[in-house]
Scaffold this motif. Structure first.
Motif, PDB file in Angstrom:
ATOM      1  N   ILE A 132       0.869  -1.145   0.248  1.00  0.00           N
ATOM      2  CA  ILE A 132      -0.120   0.029   0.082  1.00  0.00           C
ATOM      3  C   ILE A 132       0.835   1.364  -0.059  1.00  0.00           C
ATOM      4  CG2 ILE A 132      -1.777  -0.929   1.220  1.00  0.00           C
ATOM      5  CD1 ILE A 132      -0.996   0.018   3.673  1.00  0.00           C
ATOM      6  N   PRO A 133       0.529   2.304  -0.655  1.00  0.00           N
ATOM      7  CA  PRO A 133       1.262   3.472  -0.587  1.00  0.00           C
ATOM      8  C   PRO A 133       1.482   4.203   0.625  1.00  0.00           C
ATOM      9  CG  PRO A 133      -1.135   3.832  -1.537  1.00  0.00           C
ATOM     10  CD  PRO A 133      -0.728   2.474  -1.264  1.00  0.00           C
ATOM     11  N   GLN A 134       2.754   4.552   0.807  1.00  0.00           N
ATOM     12  CA  GLN A 134       3.081   5.308   2.113  1.00  0.00           C
ATOM     13  C   GLN A 134       2.528   6.852   2.035  1.00  0.00           C
ATOM     14  OE1 GLN A 134       5.752   3.613   0.690  1.00  0.00           O
ATOM     15  NE2 GLN A 134       4.977   1.766   1.741  1.00  0.00           N
ATOM     16  N   GLY A 135       2.592   7.207   3.509  1.00  0.00           N
ATOM     17  CA  GLY A 135       2.092   8.733   3.703  1.00  0.00           C
ATOM     18  C   GLY A 135       2.215   9.017   5.312  1.00  0.00           C
ATOM     19  N   SER A 136       1.491   9.981   5.414  1.00  0.00           N
ATOM     20  CA  SER A 136       1.752  10.519   6.822  1.00  0.00           C
ATOM     21  C   SER A 136       0.482  11.153   7.275  1.00  0.00           C
ATOM     22  CB  SER A 136       2.850  11.407   6.923  1.00  0.00           C
ATOM     23  OG  SER A 136       2.935  11.952   8.513  1.00  0.00           O
TER      24      SER A 136
ATOM     25  N   ILE B 103       2.108  10.133  -0.104  1.00  0.00           N
ATOM     26  CA  ILE B 103       3.154  10.642  -0.696  1.00  0.00           C
ATOM     27  C   ILE B 103       3.714  10.277  -2.031  1.00  0.00           C
ATOM     28  CG2 ILE B 103       4.134  11.522   1.445  1.00  0.00           C
ATOM     29  CD1 ILE B 103       5.955   9.201   1.803  1.00  0.00           C
ATOM     30  N   GLU B 104       2.889   9.553  -2.832  1.00  0.00           N
ATOM     31  CA  GLU B 104       2.840   8.878  -3.940  1.00  0.00           C
ATOM     32  C   GLU B 104       1.632   8.805  -4.695  1.00  0.00           C
ATOM     33  OE1 GLU B 104       3.724   4.568  -4.232  1.00  0.00           O
ATOM     34  OE2 GLU B 104       4.134   4.888  -2.154  1.00  0.00           O
ATOM     35  N   LYS B 105       1.665   8.974  -6.012  1.00  0.00           N
ATOM     36  CA  LYS B 105       0.686   8.891  -6.820  1.00  0.00           C
ATOM     37  C   LYS B 105       0.020   7.336  -7.183  1.00  0.00           C
ATOM     38  CE  LYS B 105       1.655  13.327  -9.409  1.00  0.00           C
ATOM     39  NZ  LYS B 105       2.042  13.785 -10.394  1.00  0.00           N
ATOM     40  N   VAL B 106      -1.185   7.539  -6.947  1.00  0.00           N
ATOM     41  CA  VAL B 106      -1.988   5.963  -7.230  1.00  0.00           C
ATOM     42  C   VAL B 106      -3.022   6.142  -8.289  1.00  0.00           C
ATOM     43  CG1 VAL B 106      -0.912   4.926  -5.185  1.00  0.00           C
ATOM     44  CG2 VAL B 106      -3.382   5.885  -5.230  1.00  0.00           C
ATOM     45  N   ASP B 107      -3.712   4.978  -8.499  1.00  0.00           N
ATOM     46  CA  ASP B 107      -4.941   4.805  -9.062  1.00  0.00           C
ATOM     47  C   ASP B 107      -5.842   4.779  -8.384  1.00  0.00           C
ATOM     48  OD1 ASP B 107      -5.273   2.462  -8.403  1.00  0.00           O
ATOM     49  OD2 ASP B 107      -4.295   1.503 -10.206  1.00  0.00           O
ATOM     50  N   TYR B 108      -7.317   5.021  -8.905  1.00  0.00           N
ATOM     51  CA  TYR B 108      -8.460   5.206  -7.861  1.00  0.00           C
ATOM     52  C   TYR B 108      -8.497   3.996  -7.043  1.00  0.00           C
ATOM     53  CZ  TYR B 108     -13.493   5.514  -6.536  1.00  0.00           C
ATOM     54  OH  TYR B 108     -14.588   5.725  -5.968  1.00  0.00           O
ATOM     55  N   LYS B 109      -8.397   2.666  -7.604  1.00  0.00           N
ATOM     56  CA  LYS B 109      -8.618   1.436  -6.890  1.00  0.00           C
ATOM     57  C   LYS B 109      -7.617   1.388  -5.651  1.00  0.00           C
ATOM     58  CE  LYS B 109      -8.452  -3.691  -7.329  1.00  0.00           C
ATOM     59  NZ  LYS B 109      -7.309  -4.008  -6.433  1.00  0.00           N
ATOM     60  N   THR B 110      -6.243   1.643  -5.822  1.00  0.00           N
ATOM     61  CA  THR B 110      -5.148   1.714  -4.852  1.00  0.00           C
ATOM     62  C   THR B 110      -5.684   2.651  -3.729  1.00  0.00           C
ATOM     63  OG1 THR B 110      -3.803   0.971  -6.619  1.00  0.00           O
ATOM     64  CG2 THR B 110      -3.191   1.791  -4.349  1.00  0.00           C
ATOM     65  N   ALA B 111      -6.275   3.950  -4.231  1.00  0.00           N
ATOM     66  CA  ALA B 111      -6.580   4.979  -3.251  1.00  0.00           C
ATOM     67  C   ALA B 111      -7.520   4.387  -1.955  1.00  0.00           C
ATOM     68  CB  ALA B 111      -7.006   6.191  -3.943  1.00  0.00           C
ATOM     69  N   VAL B 112      -8.695   3.895  -2.980  1.00  0.00           N
ATOM     70  CA  VAL B 112      -9.853   3.047  -1.846  1.00  0.00           C
ATOM     71  C   VAL B 112      -9.099   2.155  -0.801  1.00  0.00           C
ATOM     72  CG1 VAL B 112     -12.041   1.969  -1.752  1.00  0.00           C
ATOM     73  CG2 VAL B 112     -11.536   3.695  -3.557  1.00  0.00           C
TER      74      VAL B 112
ATOM     75  N   ASN C 124     -10.415   9.412 -15.931  1.00  0.00           N
ATOM     76  CA  ASN C 124     -10.174   7.810 -16.037  1.00  0.00           C
ATOM     77  C   ASN C 124      -9.633   7.141 -14.628  1.00  0.00           C
ATOM     78  OD1 ASN C 124      -8.930   5.118 -16.818  1.00  0.00           O
ATOM     79  ND2 ASN C 124      -9.389   5.766 -18.602  1.00  0.00           N
ATOM     80  N   CYS C 125     -10.245   6.083 -14.236  1.00  0.00           N
ATOM     81  CA  CYS C 125      -9.914   5.592 -12.789  1.00  0.00           C
ATOM     82  C   CYS C 125      -8.707   5.038 -12.606  1.00  0.00           C
ATOM     83  CB  CYS C 125     -11.103   4.732 -12.546  1.00  0.00           C
ATOM     84  SG  CYS C 125     -12.586   5.018 -12.733  1.00  0.00           S
ATOM     85  N   SER C 126      -7.938   4.957 -13.647  1.00  0.00           N
ATOM     86  CA  SER C 126      -6.440   4.575 -13.908  1.00  0.00           C
ATOM     87  C   SER C 126      -5.559   5.678 -13.868  1.00  0.00           C
ATOM     88  CB  SER C 126      -6.155   3.750 -15.092  1.00  0.00           C
ATOM     89  OG  SER C 126      -6.351   4.619 -16.379  1.00  0.00           O
ATOM     90  N   PHE C 127      -6.049   6.803 -13.633  1.00  0.00           N
ATOM     91  CA  PHE C 127      -5.080   8.109 -13.699  1.00  0.00           C
ATOM     92  C   PHE C 127      -4.470   8.167 -12.473  1.00  0.00           C
ATOM     93  CE2 PHE C 127      -4.559  12.620 -12.393  1.00  0.00           C
ATOM     94  CZ  PHE C 127      -4.042  13.040 -13.515  1.00  0.00           C
ATOM     95  N   GLY C 128      -3.241   8.663 -12.193  1.00  0.00           N
ATOM     96  CA  GLY C 128      -2.423   8.579 -11.158  1.00  0.00           C
ATOM     97  C   GLY C 128      -2.422   9.804 -10.482  1.00  0.00           C
TER      98      GLY C 128
ATOM     99  N   SER D 151      18.158   7.270   2.276  1.00  0.00           N
ATOM    100  CA  SER D 151      18.452   6.071   1.359  1.00  0.00           C
ATOM    101  C   SER D 151      16.965   5.809   0.692  1.00  0.00           C
ATOM    102  CB  SER D 151      19.024   4.921   1.629  1.00  0.00           C
ATOM    103  OG  SER D 151      18.423   4.129   2.554  1.00  0.00           O
ATOM    104  N   GLN D 152      15.887   6.071   1.441  1.00  0.00           N
ATOM    105  CA  GLN D 152      14.564   5.932   1.218  1.00  0.00           C
ATOM    106  C   GLN D 152      13.997   6.916  -0.018  1.00  0.00           C
ATOM    107  OE1 GLN D 152      13.152   3.134   2.178  1.00  0.00           O
ATOM    108  NE2 GLN D 152      15.352   3.078   3.408  1.00  0.00           N
ATOM    109  N   PRO D 153      13.705   6.384  -1.001  1.00  0.00           N
ATOM    110  CA  PRO D 153      13.372   7.259  -2.117  1.00  0.00           C
ATOM    111  C   PRO D 153      12.210   8.310  -1.808  1.00  0.00           C
ATOM    112  CG  PRO D 153      12.351   5.278  -2.432  1.00  0.00           C
ATOM    113  CD  PRO D 153      13.151   4.948  -1.501  1.00  0.00           C
ATOM    114  N   THR D 154      11.406   7.811  -0.619  1.00  0.00           N
ATOM    115  CA  THR D 154      10.061   8.696  -0.294  1.00  0.00           C
ATOM    116  C   THR D 154      10.560  10.124   0.664  1.00  0.00           C
ATOM    117  OG1 THR D 154       9.475   6.970   1.154  1.00  0.00           O
ATOM    118  CG2 THR D 154       8.629   7.137  -0.858  1.00  0.00           C
TER     119      THR D 154
END
Length: 775
Positions: free
Chosen positions: A98-102, A115-124, A232-236, A692-695
């Protein structure tokens, strides 16, 4: 022996409050779920309370949102879901894809920000994993929030280094159209949306043109225009998650009613009527915006606190900038814990000051948010604690049924406080002369010693007490009280019937009269009396015994102690059967005999000898039980001895009541000294790994992580101590209720119940004795 006696003292003086969040067990979620479809309702200013996930909808455009939730539930375990806020490090180490954040706070709301872009399904799915829901801007307050406008960079430090193009869009749970405004198939448009996460519909002041889009429809929020846009639901895109609630549940404002029957007007001034249990003092804020009223030493729940404040025409204590007024030495709140108006009821990470128009954000961290409890309390420490833990104020979440002190506030001082207001439920002696020792009668260094004691009168010793009969002196009760105080002594007191019998046939008769009785006759004042506000409640007024006169003492024939009315108690040594007690007007003149505990040492030590002998407990029996801590074999005499000692120490009064104000002094002891710099450095040691972490590729994001981790570390530290203290205070009240069934051995039964608690050792391990020594 001294250590054991001190242990008894401290065992009975434990106090604090918070709550416990019970652990969860790993349980497989069922493959299918059964839910009830919720009807779409008109937009309200408050989101619905949390409900079980709804995996279906009567509105077809939400079918995609619900299917995503349902499929997630079918492949997951209960432990896969995150409960509450976590540090960024915990997010990074989570093995779930799952995408990270704070977590961040925007106004009075808490959000999770990616803190990263995702599609609609991943966000839900990401929101569901955190037991949150995808953003729904379904209230005017959210739509107008500065964070959701084009100038978001002013208030968003987390994404400050991201480009405006990156942050232009946010995923939402909205779908086009609603039941009241269905899709116009001719134009393929509508002017409303339905928020699938909250089942709320909102009418828009613009038109959604779906164009060439086909179901499932996904809407994205465009900050620059403050409008929802089909995509489009696949938009990031970035996304935000929120709690299913928007604000805590406060009691209705209409329930905050002033009780005019409490007050009376005397000479143009408003006072509370006599006999009320409410007492306290006013304190004016240094910001000149509020007046605070602190209510004595009565312990109440959060609900009792606001109801009492409202009955006085005031409000409970709000948490805002003005509260820093009390972060100082000699604060009226020093060393104790008060309720505030703040709560998070029904909305775990949102806080609000109930009954208060001021909705400003509280500038201090609130500890204990990871634990249970919904109500917020505040404690202001003394200078010792400030030097030890680095702060003079602590704010934490506590279970609302805990017993804490009352505090209220208002824009003006609305009534006067009478001096010497007395609570008839506690054995306090008010309205009597000040007890002042005459230093001219003493050698004060290296220790205090009465000079030429024989010149003041006749000395006697009996029942482990020293007595001084003043030379040929008669006086009123007030005069007798002041004369004994000047010698560092008290008027005679009869703590129980055993002491009364001891005065009749004392064990030591070498300096007494031939018949074995003390060499006194006639009427002699004792320390017993009633006070003006509590006529008929007789109590002892001394420096070592503050208790009500017990029922089993012997009175003169025909004397009814309940008839006391401005009455003081004397002892009649002319009674042939037993020195009995009588009542007289306090202005009468009688003989004056002063007393003091025999020997020198701890107060508990001085009274132990008398209590032990009074109930015929041998020294070997007392020592064996005291030193081993094994009280299971204690006899009836030992139990009565403990009751006697607890009453002398002021820990117990009226046989089965706990002297709660003693416990307030223990509130500061649950804070260990800690070094905030050391904790911060321990997090900075991870800098190489973090870089060293990309985020986490900027100094700002690194420092944000450090700040979050440090705050959570402190949160764990404080909440752990609050949780343990809460467990102990609940145990204290449970033990009190269990032990009060037997008046004669209440203190022993109470102590035995505490000792049997599994939490006791953990409490002593956490208890900060260093503060005891310093004070």
């Amino acid at each position: 022996m001294v250590k054991a006696q001190f242990a008894l003292l401290v065992l009975l003086t434990i106090y604090f409050a918070t709550d416990v969040w019970s652990a969860t067990t790993r349980k497989r979620r069922p493959r299918t779920t059964t839910t009830v479809a919720k009807p779409i309702r008109r937009m309200t200013t408050t989101k619905r309370r949390p409900t079980p996930p709804n995996t279906d909808s009567s509105y077809p455009f939400c079918r995609n949102y619900n299917q995503i939730k349902r499929k997630l539930l079918e492949i997951t375990y209960s432990d896969d879901f995150v409960v509450g806020k976590r540090t960024l490090l915990a997010e990074l180490l989570d093995p779930k894809p799952i995408p990270q954040g704070s977590f961040s706070k925007r106004g009075n709301r808490v959000f999770f920000e990616s803190i990263e872009k995702v599609d609609y399904k991943t966000a839900v799915e990401s929101c569901q994993y955190r037991k949150l829901q995808l953003l729904a801007l379904d209230t005017p307050g959210e739509i107008n929030n500065q964070f959701f406008t084009s100038n978001w960079t002013v208030v968003d430090y987390m994404h400050h280094n991201d480009s405006a193009a990156d942050m232009e869009f946010l995923w939402t749970s909205a779908v086009p159209c609603s039941k009241s405004d269905p899709l116009n198939k001719t134009t393929n448009s509508c002017s409303s949306v339905t928020w699938c996460s909250s089942k709320v519909e909102t009418r828009l002041d613009y038109t959604l043109n779906l164009g060439q889009f086909s179901p499932p429809y996904c809407l994205i929020y465009k900050r620059s225009t403050k409008q929802l846009v089909p995509t489009n639901c696949s938009f990031g895109s970035f996304f935000m998650c929120e709690l299913p609630c928007s604000k805590p549940i406060c009691p209705p404002e209409k329930m905050c009613i002033k009780d005019e029957s409490i007050f009376e007007v005397v000479d143009g001034k408003t006072y509370m009527k006599p006999g009320r249990e409410i007492r306290g003092k006013w304190e004016k804020s240094k910001f000149n915006s509020s007046y605070y009223f602190f209510l004595g030493e009565k312990l109440v729940t959060w609900t009792e606190n606001w109801k009492t404040c409202c009955s006085l025409g005031l409000k409970p204590l709000s948490l805002g900038e003005d509260i820093t007024h009390f972060d100082r030495s000699k604060s009226p709140m020093q060393g104790v814990v008060y309720w505030t108006a703040m709560t998070r009821a029904e909305c775990p990470y949102q806080f609000e000051n109930c009954f208060q128009e001021n909705k400003e954000e509280f500038p201090m961290p609130i500890y204990g948010t990871k634990e249970g409890g919904s109500c917020v309390a505040i404690s202001v420490r003394d200078d010792v604690a400030r030097a030890t833990i680095g702060t003079g104020m602590a704010v934490k979440v506590i279970v609302c049924t805990s017993k804490l002190l009352m505090a209220c506030e208002g824009p003006t001082q609305t009534f006067e406080v009478r001096e010497n207001i007395v609570s008839c439920d506690t054995p306090e002696c008010s309205g009597i002369p000040d007890c002042v020792m005459d230093d001219s009668k003493f050698l004060t260094r290296p220790v205090r010693v009465l000079l030429n004691p024989s010149r003041y009168g006749r000395w006697s010793s009996s029942c482990d007490m020293s007595f001084l009969q003043l030379n040929n002196e008669l006086g009123t009760w007030d005069e007798a009280y002041k004369r004994c105080c000047s010698h560092g002594m008290d008027l005679m007191s009869i703590q129980n019937s055993n002491q009364q019998n001891c005065l009749y046939k004392p064990p030591t008769i070498s300096i007494l009269s031939n018949n074995g009785r003390l060499p006194y006759n006639g009427h002699i004042w004792t320390s017993g009396r009633d006070v003006e506000a509590c006529r008929g409640r007789l109590r002892w007024c001394t420096g070592y015994l503050n208790d009500y006169i017990k029922k089993d003492v012997v009175w003169k024939k025909g004397v009814d102690p309940k008839s006391a009315n401005n009455s003081c108690v004397y002892i009649d040594f002319d009674d042939p059967d037993l020195p009995s007690l009588g009542l007289a007007d306090c202005s009468e003149k009688k003989q004056i005999v002063c007393e003091a505990p025999g020997g020198v040492g701890y107060k508990s030590q001085m009274h132990l000898f008398f209590c032990r002998k009074s109930f015929k407990v041998t020294q070997s029996e007392a020592g064996k039980i005291w030193n081993t801590g094994d009280i299971s074999q204690a006899g009836y005499g030992f139990k009565k001895m403990v009751q006697c000692l607890a009453e002398y120490l002021g820990l117990v009064y009226d046989s089965t009541k706990i002297n709660e104000h003693v416990y307030l002094s223990m509130m500061s002891r649950m804070f260990f000294p800690f070094d905030r710099t050391e904790m911060l450095n321990s997090v900075r040691d991870k800098r190489e790994w973090l870089m060293s972490q990309p985020t986490l590729n900027s100094t700002r994001s690194i420092m944000k992580f450090i700040s979050e981790a440090t705050e959570d570390t402190m949160d764990d530290f404080f909440s752990g101590h609050f949780q343990l203290a809460a467990e102990m205070i609940r145990k204290i009240y449970d033990c009190r209720d269990i032990a009060k069934t037997n008046e004669e051995t209440f203190a022993f039964d109470f102590l035995q119940c505490l000792v049997q608690s599994e939490r006791l050792n953990r409490f002593w391990n956490a208890y900060n004795f260093e503060l005891e020594v310093r004070e």
